[in-house]
Design an enzyme around this catalytic site. Structure first.
Site, mmCIF file in Angstrom:
data_model
loop_
_atom_site.group_PDB
_atom_site.id
_atom_site.type_symbol
_atom_site.label_atom_id
_atom_site.label_comp_id
_atom_site.label_asym_id
_atom_site.label_seq_id
_atom_site.Cartn_x
_atom_site.Cartn_y
_atom_site.Cartn_z
ATOM 1 N N LYS A 2 48.962 40.609 31.921
ATOM 2 C CA LYS A 2 49.034 39.207 31.529
ATOM 3 C C LYS A 2 48.418 38.969 30.146
ATOM 4 C CE LYS A 2 46.085 36.498 33.323
ATOM 5 N NZ LYS A 2 45.203 35.343 33.457
ATOM 6 N N ARG A 38 43.607 26.430 38.664
ATOM 7 C CA ARG A 38 43.370 27.402 39.720
ATOM 8 C C ARG A 38 43.597 26.833 41.108
ATOM 9 N NH1 ARG A 38 41.330 32.180 37.838
ATOM 10 N NH2 ARG A 38 39.895 32.073 36.091
ATOM 11 N N ARG A 86 41.564 53.160 35.936
ATOM 12 C CA ARG A 86 40.961 52.850 34.630
ATOM 13 C C ARG A 86 39.680 53.646 34.402
ATOM 14 N NH1 ARG A 86 41.457 46.399 33.702
ATOM 15 N NH2 ARG A 86 39.897 46.331 35.355
ATOM 16 N N ARG A 105 34.371 52.301 36.241
ATOM 17 C CA ARG A 105 33.406 51.236 36.466
ATOM 18 C C ARG A 105 33.363 50.958 37.967
ATOM 19 N NH1 ARG A 105 35.252 46.306 32.961
ATOM 20 N NH2 ARG A 105 36.822 46.460 34.583
ATOM 21 N N ARG A 159 39.579 42.417 45.294
ATOM 22 C CA ARG A 159 39.802 41.489 44.166
ATOM 23 C C ARG A 159 41.227 40.949 44.196
ATOM 24 N NH1 ARG A 159 38.487 45.214 39.367
ATOM 25 N NH2 ARG A 159 39.446 43.617 38.081
#
Ligand SMILES: [Zn+2]
Length: 218
Positions: free
Chosen positions: A13, A88, A127, A160, A171
Site C-alpha cells: 500500500k 478506520r 522480512r 524483528r 496482526r
C-alpha cells in the site's frame, strides 16, 4: 480526487500511495503526520489533541475530523488528497462524508488492496532488517549476499520480533476484523475499488490506475 487507501501490512500500500500522489499531484495525509504537524504549529486542534495523547487516550473522532478539515483546506489540497489511516471506523467514515458534503465535495474512491492471506504471511514473516544500518531485506524476494550479513554495512541481519509468523497472523486478523465494516460501508455506496495486490509493483500500479479511471467513468 479524494482517495483513501486500505490495505493490510505487507500489501504494498505504501509504495502504491507514493506512485499515486506523484502521478495525481495530491498530498498524502496520514493521521499521525497531521497530528504531529498540528501540535507543532500550536494550532488549537493540535493543543486539544495533545491533551488526549498525553493521557494515553485516543483522539476523538470529532477532533480528528476538525484536524482533517483544517489540513485539507490548505492550498496543496486544491486538487484533492489521499488519506492514509483514516477512516478506520464506520463512524469516522460517516463523519468524513459529512465534512466533505458540507464543502460540496465527495470521496472519489476507496482503494482496497487485496492479498491472499498465506501470501501476506510469507511476505511479512520473511522480512529481515539490519540491526546496524536498518537496511531491509527479504528471505525470498531480496536475500543478503551472505546469509545473516548486511550487504551494505556488514552488520547482522535478522527478523524483528513483530515479523514472527504467529505475530503476523494476529496482526492480520486484527486488521481484517477492524476494516471489514468500513469496507462494507463504502462498498454499499459503490465507492470501494478492490485491487488485486499480488504481482509486481508495476502490475499493481497499472491495476490501481485502471480501477481509478474505471471508477471515475462509472
Ligand atoms: Zn546494514
Amino acid at each position: 480526487m479524494i482517495l483513501a487507501l486500505f490495505g493490510p501490512p505487507g500489501s504494498g500500500k505504501g509504495t502504491q500511495a507514493k506512485y499515486l500522489i506523484r502521478s495525481l499531484g495530491i498530498p498524502q495525509l496520514s493521521t499521525g503526520d497531521m497530528l504531529r504537524e498540528a501540535i507543532k504549529s500550536g494550532a488549537d486542534v493540535g493543543k486539544r489533541a495533545k491533551d488526549f495523547m498525553d493521557r494515553g487516550a485516543l483522539v476523538p473522532d470529532d477532533l480528528m475530523i476538525a484536524l482533517i478539515g483544517e489540513r485539507t483546506s490548505q492550498s496543496d489540497c486544491q486538487k484533492g488528497f489521499l488519506l492514509d489511516g483514516f477512516p478506520r471506523t464506520v463512524q469516522q467514515a460517516e463523519a468524513l462524508d459529512r465534512l466533505l458534503t458540507s464543502r460540496g465535495l465527495a470521496m472519489t474512491a476507496v482503494l482496497s488492496f487485496k492479498v491472499d492471506r498465506a501470501e501476506l504471511v510469507a511476505r511479512l514473516s520473511g522480512r529481515l532488517v539490519c540491526s546496524r544500518c536498518g537496511a531491509s531485506y527479504h528471505e525470498r524476494a531480496k536475500p543478503t549476499k551472505v546469509e545473516g550479513v548486511c550487504d551494505l554495512c556488514g552488520g547482522s541481519v535478522g527478523k524483528r520480533p513483530d515479523d514472527r509468523p504467529e505475530v503476523v497472523e494476529s496482526r492480520l486478523e486484527t486488521f481484517m476484523t477492524s476494516t471489514q465494516p468500513v469496507e462494507a460501508y463504502f462498498r454499499q455506496q459503490g465507492r470501494l475499488l478492490e485491487v488485486d495486490a499480488l504481482g509486481s509493483e508495476e502490475e499493481v500500479k497499472q491495476r490501481v490506475a485502471a480501477a481509478i479511471n474505471g471508477g471515475r467513468a462509472g
